[in-house]
Design a protein around this motif. Sequence first.
Motif, PDB file in Angstrom:
ATOM      1  N   ASP A  50       0.860  -1.181   0.000  1.00  0.00           N
ATOM      2  CA  ASP A  50       0.000   0.000   0.000  1.00  0.00           C
ATOM      3  C   ASP A  50       0.899   1.234   0.000  1.00  0.00           C
ATOM      4  O   ASP A  50       2.094   1.122  -0.234  1.00  0.00           O
ATOM      5  CB  ASP A  50      -1.007  -0.038   1.169  1.00  0.00           C
ATOM      6  CG  ASP A  50      -0.328  -0.028   2.511  1.00  0.00           C
ATOM      7  OD1 ASP A  50       0.649   0.723   2.694  1.00  0.00           O
ATOM      8  OD2 ASP A  50      -0.763  -0.794   3.402  1.00  0.00           O
ATOM      9  N   ASP A  51       0.340   2.409   0.260  1.00  0.00           N
ATOM     10  CA  ASP A  51       1.172   3.601   0.055  1.00  0.00           C
ATOM     11  C   ASP A  51       2.056   3.929   1.255  1.00  0.00           C
ATOM     12  O   ASP A  51       2.820   4.867   1.230  1.00  0.00           O
ATOM     13  CB  ASP A  51       0.323   4.799  -0.382  1.00  0.00           C
ATOM     14  CG  ASP A  51      -0.649   5.197   0.704  1.00  0.00           C
ATOM     15  OD1 ASP A  51      -0.780   4.427   1.686  1.00  0.00           O
ATOM     16  OD2 ASP A  51      -1.264   6.265   0.580  1.00  0.00           O
ATOM     17  N   ARG A  52       1.948   3.167   2.328  1.00  0.00           N
ATOM     18  CA  ARG A  52       2.835   3.412   3.473  1.00  0.00           C
ATOM     19  C   ARG A  52       3.583   2.174   3.943  1.00  0.00           C
ATOM     20  O   ARG A  52       4.312   2.211   4.922  1.00  0.00           O
ATOM     21  CB  ARG A  52       2.013   3.936   4.654  1.00  0.00           C
ATOM     22  CG  ARG A  52       1.446   5.296   4.348  1.00  0.00           C
ATOM     23  CD  ARG A  52       1.196   6.032   5.604  1.00  0.00           C
ATOM     24  NE  ARG A  52       0.271   7.127   5.349  1.00  0.00           N
ATOM     25  CZ  ARG A  52      -0.413   7.732   6.281  1.00  0.00           C
ATOM     26  NH1 ARG A  52      -0.311   7.331   7.544  1.00  0.00           N
ATOM     27  NH2 ARG A  52      -1.202   8.735   5.987  1.00  0.00           N
ATOM     28  N   PRO A  69       8.588   4.524  -2.284  1.00  0.00           N
ATOM     29  CA  PRO A  69       8.621   5.732  -3.114  1.00  0.00           C
ATOM     30  C   PRO A  69       9.813   6.615  -2.739  1.00  0.00           C
ATOM     31  O   PRO A  69      10.275   6.595  -1.590  1.00  0.00           O
ATOM     32  CB  PRO A  69       7.300   6.432  -2.781  1.00  0.00           C
ATOM     33  CG  PRO A  69       6.919   5.915  -1.442  1.00  0.00           C
ATOM     34  CD  PRO A  69       7.477   4.529  -1.330  1.00  0.00           C
ATOM     35  N   ARG A 115       2.589  14.562   2.559  1.00  0.00           N
ATOM     36  CA  ARG A 115       1.612  14.907   1.528  1.00  0.00           C
ATOM     37  C   ARG A 115       2.264  15.802   0.499  1.00  0.00           C
ATOM     38  O   ARG A 115       2.895  16.796   0.837  1.00  0.00           O
ATOM     39  CB  ARG A 115       0.442  15.669   2.138  1.00  0.00           C
ATOM     40  CG  ARG A 115      -0.358  14.803   3.063  1.00  0.00           C
ATOM     41  CD  ARG A 115      -1.681  15.470   3.340  1.00  0.00           C
ATOM     42  NE  ARG A 115      -2.546  14.540   4.056  1.00  0.00           N
ATOM     43  CZ  ARG A 115      -3.866  14.625   4.016  1.00  0.00           C
ATOM     44  NH1 ARG A 115      -4.444  15.569   3.311  1.00  0.00           N
ATOM     45  NH2 ARG A 115      -4.590  13.771   4.691  1.00  0.00           N
ATOM     46  N   SER A 131       4.779  -2.276   2.894  1.00  0.00           N
ATOM     47  CA  SER A 131       4.697  -3.438   2.016  1.00  0.00           C
ATOM     48  C   SER A 131       5.203  -4.645   2.795  1.00  0.00           C
ATOM     49  O   SER A 131       6.046  -4.532   3.676  1.00  0.00           O
ATOM     50  CB  SER A 131       5.485  -3.208   0.725  1.00  0.00           C
ATOM     51  OG  SER A 131       6.823  -2.920   1.012  1.00  0.00           O
ATOM     52  N   ARG A 172       4.977   9.147   4.671  1.00  0.00           N
ATOM     53  CA  ARG A 172       5.002   9.799   3.368  1.00  0.00           C
ATOM     54  C   ARG A 172       4.382  11.184   3.482  1.00  0.00           C
ATOM     55  O   ARG A 172       3.187  11.297   3.756  1.00  0.00           O
ATOM     56  CB  ARG A 172       4.171   8.956   2.408  1.00  0.00           C
ATOM     57  CG  ARG A 172       4.376   9.344   0.971  1.00  0.00           C
ATOM     58  CD  ARG A 172       3.544   8.418   0.115  1.00  0.00           C
ATOM     59  NE  ARG A 172       3.904   8.576  -1.268  1.00  0.00           N
ATOM     60  CZ  ARG A 172       3.402   7.865  -2.255  1.00  0.00           C
ATOM     61  NH1 ARG A 172       2.523   6.925  -1.988  1.00  0.00           N
ATOM     62  NH2 ARG A 172       3.761   8.079  -3.496  1.00  0.00           N
ATOM     63  N   ALA A 197       9.701   8.663   0.436  1.00  0.00           N
ATOM     64  CA  ALA A 197       9.468   8.002   1.728  1.00  0.00           C
ATOM     65  C   ALA A 197      10.433   8.524   2.797  1.00  0.00           C
ATOM     66  O   ALA A 197      11.601   8.786   2.529  1.00  0.00           O
ATOM     67  CB  ALA A 197       9.637   6.494   1.574  1.00  0.00           C
TER      68      ALA A 197
END
Lengths: 271, 271, 271
Positions: free
Chosen positions: C168-170, C195, C266, C172, C264, C198
């Motif tokens: 997910d975006d925060r 990313p 914004r 794994s 992460r 991060a």
Amino acid sequence: MARRQFVTLTTDIGWAYAAQIKAVFARRAPNASLVDVAHDVPRHAIRPAAFLLAHIAPLFPPGSVHLVVVDPGVGGSRAPVAVETEDGSFFVGPDNGVLGLAVRALGEKRTVRLTPPDRPPTGRRSVTFDGRDVFAPAAARLANGASLTRLGRAHRLHQLVWPRPQLDDRSSRGEVLHVDVFGNAITNLPGDAVPPTAQRLVLRVRNRVVPRVSVRRTYEEIPTGGVALLASSFGLLEIAERNGSAAERLRLAPGDSVSLAWWRPRSGAGK
Amino acid sequence: MARRQFVTLTTDIGWAYAAQIKAVFARRAPNASLVDVAHDVPRHAIRPAAFLLAHIAPLFPPGSVHLVVVDPGVGGSRAPVAVETEDGSFFVGPDNGVLGLAVRALGEKRTVRLTPPDRPPTGRRSVTFDGRDVFAPAAARLANGASLTRLGRAHRLHQLVWPRPQLDDRSSRGEVLHVDVFGNAITNLPGDAVPPTAQRLVLRVRNRVVPRVSVRRTYEEIPTGGVALLASSFGLLEIAERNGSAAERLRLAPGDSVSLAWWRPRSGAGK
Amino acid sequence: MARRQFVTLTTDIGWAYAAQIKAVFARRAPNASLVDVAHDVPRHAIRPAAFLLAHIAPLFPPGSVHLVVVDPGVGGSRAPVAVETEDGSFFVGPDNGVLGLAVRALGEKRTVRLTPPDRPPTGRRSVTFDGRDVFAPAAARLANGASLTRLGRAHRLHQLVWPRPQLDDRSSRGEVLHVDVFGNAITNLPGDAVPPTAQRLVLRVRNRVVPRVSVRRTYEEIPTGGVALLASSFGLLEIAERNGSAAERLRLAPGDSVSLAWWRPRSGAGK
């Protein structure tokens, strides 16, 4: 396309030294097909190498050239030799016994003591690397079709003494010949040394009893934590563990004595 | 049959990564004859690899392509290069010094910094595996007959500094260049550094005296438990043990200082 | 010259046993070009071998034959199989899951359960070495142009379950698939799982936090003494150390769980 000429390389010298041997072929017999049998046979261990060679070389096509460099006595009194066998194959290496079993398996036709080449590969012959400076040039000539007799003078091949296993209907005695990469120990006992009807089997290694031994057909059948005897792919009895190294657990090495004893019920007898 | 085009592979990346390099050749230069020199040269050790390459590559036929992947700085500032030597051979690898000795031995003709290929083998260039994605495609093109100048722009090859041994008539100082699979340590001192008439020989490794040292001709002549100096097959002085690892016993590694001192009687003079 | 027929060998059986397989080809498919992929894949470890095969075999030309011997269940219930893939390549080996990922990558066309050969290479089939006695004869026939359907009857290929990574975006979560010769641990997480933006990255291995972790592009950029995540040449996230073995330091092995979490910011947002 012409028939491929195979040249096998069996050494204990590691890849980098073996590469120098390959370079000799690239220059002198560029069309030969080299096969790396192994460059990591146990260092300086003549008997395990002789055993492997005897089980691998005969599987190659007749006419193949087998170059062997397990040569702790390089530069000393052992002769550099080449042997032709009855099937038209050739063996090139040191006459320290390492060639003996394979040559016996294929039938010795004639053997010569190699005359060192006029032009060694690096320009100067080293006394410590006959593999590159004497064996490879001779093997390259054989790969190119030279006859054995042009490589040197007649020589009598040295044979090691290989103790025969002692077998009767209730026991057998032999020794470990080879330990493979899995830690399975291959013995000189026949794969069917223990009859299917055997009971109360006792395995001794170096005269010490090994607990929890059974006879099995496949590795998968070996009980976890146990040791099994099975018919190896060499056709000889092997001592194995499941997903582990029997050699490590039992500290097995080539030359270790192995004995088996069992109780055999009389067939058809009452009581 | 056309002349075989040899491509040698010398890497520290192990067999599985090297197989990806071989796949590139299978696709792009399928008729090249690949030779596995070694995939286990000491990891990330540029100097020992440079030493081996310089002693192995020149033994292959002129026109061979030598691919080298000992490349701890992959993805960084060191250039990917290809070199043509005076005999028409090629070297492809990282410009971190690993190619230097071999190129010097054969004579540098020209060097280019490789332009990464338009079509990398997996479709996408990885920054961590130039061996597969940059060197192998370039070496395949050379094996197919492409001229060096088509692979990139002129580049000045990086050379490591190799300390010269210090030699006089009573002593010599140098270093260990390479430890072989037997544990023999090859130095940068010439094989005949110690004269036959030398007496009271003293060997120091990292400034510590090594006891029981003698000069020998073959491994077989080394006294059990002793250490010997002998002329290695590289033509350089080597420190060896009989049936054992001198490197392990003396904790020798590439770069270690080695010094020898001896007493030399005056020839023909009385006391 | 005819197009070369490549046959790759991927095994855990070591060089000496593999040589017996090569001998079968020398006799039965002498013009095939054998490629040693590796003979030292981790013993009995099906998943790492499946992973390597899936990343290596597709790089070879369509029509290649891939022989695989990682076969702890030899002689047992798993079937000996051959698979043809959509690109005309072939895989031969045990149906224990080791072929699955590679076959899926190239597309399964049909699979047969191999009928053991009438003439096994040594005259007698061993139950413990299908690599030599069943797979190699079948692969040699395929290399010679035989059609798959002549080698046996239709069979349904066994597939292992490969857990998908959770992303997910925060964070794994995934696992280690393979440890390479450098000690780098390749995971099943995509190379770009983290990313670039991060912050406060936390790596857990087997639920334990690993200190001093950063995301890097190359090995050279990894701080000495630290551990890094980078995109491996397999396109997957790898855990690496500089000039050292991350697997040894963190005791990583295939199957170990790996999780990542980060903070992460914004994009475009103020404080």
